[in-house]
Design an enzyme around this catalytic site. Structure first.
Site, PDB file in Angstrom:
ATOM      1  N   ASP A  71      43.977  41.293  41.049  1.00  0.00           N
ATOM      2  CA  ASP A  71      43.955  40.255  42.072  1.00  0.00           C
ATOM      3  C   ASP A  71      45.001  39.180  41.827  1.00  0.00           C
ATOM      4  O   ASP A  71      45.485  38.986  40.716  1.00  0.00           O
ATOM      5  CB  ASP A  71      42.570  39.628  42.165  1.00  0.00           C
ATOM      6  N   GLU A 128      39.818  38.378  38.678  1.00  0.00           N
ATOM      7  CA  GLU A 128      40.076  37.563  37.484  1.00  0.00           C
ATOM      8  C   GLU A 128      40.347  36.113  37.863  1.00  0.00           C
ATOM      9  O   GLU A 128      39.891  35.186  37.188  1.00  0.00           O
ATOM     10  CB  GLU A 128      41.261  38.146  36.706  1.00  0.00           C
TER      11      GLU A 128
END
Length: 305
Positions: A71, A128
């Protein structure tokens, strides 16, 4: 290593949207890509991608893990990378997405290039950037490696050997609504209670190993209304766990003081996201990467982050 191919791979990766938590499309893309490189892919219940590669020209049976996260932060939709001399930049009003697609691109190029390797596991985690949610949800029963490297840094020579305790706060103040012009004395401003608390806190760099921050505040509905609800997101970090815990205790007290001062109510959700750790430079996992850097005339630098 093929530098042009590495750059082309990176540019291809950043064009695929993966704003956290909407990174599923990118995970699917990577699943197909790693599968095409000969990896055996699997996805755990949270959506983290795990890929296994067999040993090549090696009798070693001990696998090594390489990890990166899928991400990115916002704004990360419509990224168009531009090569400008020695740099790759974003063309428009978006991030570039090097965090952490640079790490993923390196892993891919390694797999394409390496001539001899032990069994390799690749772990690509989700979410994350919004709280290390993916790595905390990994199904460890799906992993065989006892050692691994996370590729998520901004320097080639950097070897991170420690990290902080991070404590998160979700704080909600509830006051009482009223008309700000007709009857302000009948209301209790949740924004005022939150603002008082923030003004009393030590924020920013507290010392050389400790920080604190209020990253988001949201409240109120209309200009002429006393705001009944206000929410804020805060955190504190320290390489010293006890120091971080003490700072978190102080912050919680100040949140409560703000509510008490103005007659509001406050609910506080507090969570320790990760706990501080340090690993010795003498451990084989650290010395191996240090020696690998030295062989390439790169002066390694170890440090906690």
């Amino acid at each position: 290593m093929n530098n042009k191919r590495l750059i082309d791979t990176f540019c291809e990766l950043v064009r695929i949207p993966s704003e956290s938590p909407d990174d599923r499309e990118f995970i699917i893309y990577l699943e197909k890509l790693f599968g095409g490189l000969g990896g055996k892919t699997a996805v755990d219940d949270f959506g983290n991608l795990i890929v296994r590669f067999n040993a090549k020209n090696s009798k070693s049976r001990e696998p090594v893990l390489f990890c990166a996260h899928a991400d990115t932060v916002k704004p990360g939709i419509g990224i168009e990378p531009v090569i400008d001399g020695e740099f790759i930049k974003s063309k428009g009003d978006t991030i570039l997405g090097a965090d952490d697609k640079a790490g993923i691109a390196v892993i891919i190029e390694m797999l394409r290039t390496v001539k001899k390797n032990p069994p390799i596991e690749v772990l690509i985690t989700r979410c994350e950037e919004i709280g290390t949610l993916g790595v905390r949800s990994v199904d460890h029963n799906m992993l065989k490696s006892k050692k691994g490297y996370v590729l998520d840094s901004d320097s080639i020579e950097g070897v991170v050997t420690g990290g902080p305790t991070i404590i998160h706060f979700n704080v909600h103040y509830q006051g009482k609504s009223a008309h700000a012009g007709m009857a302000p004395e009948k209301g209790i401003s949740a924004i005022q209670a939150a603002a008082y608390s923030i003004s009393k806190m030590k924020l920013g760099r507290i010392d050389d190993e400790t920080t604190a921050n209020v990253g988001k505040i949201e409240g109120g509905v209309i200009r002429n209304g006393i705001p009944e609800n206000t929410m804020l997101l805060a955190e504190c970090r320290s390489l010293n766990h006890d120091k971080c815990s003490g700072l978190a205790h102080e912050m919680k007290k100040i949140f409560e003081e703000g509510a008490q001062k103005y007659g509001a109510r406050v609910s506080i959700e507090q969570e320790t996201e990760i706990r501080a750790f340090m690993i010795s430079e003498t451990l084989p996992i650290v010395s191996e990467v240090i020696n690998a850097l030295k062989k390439r005339n790169i002066k390694p630098k170890t440090y906690p982050i």
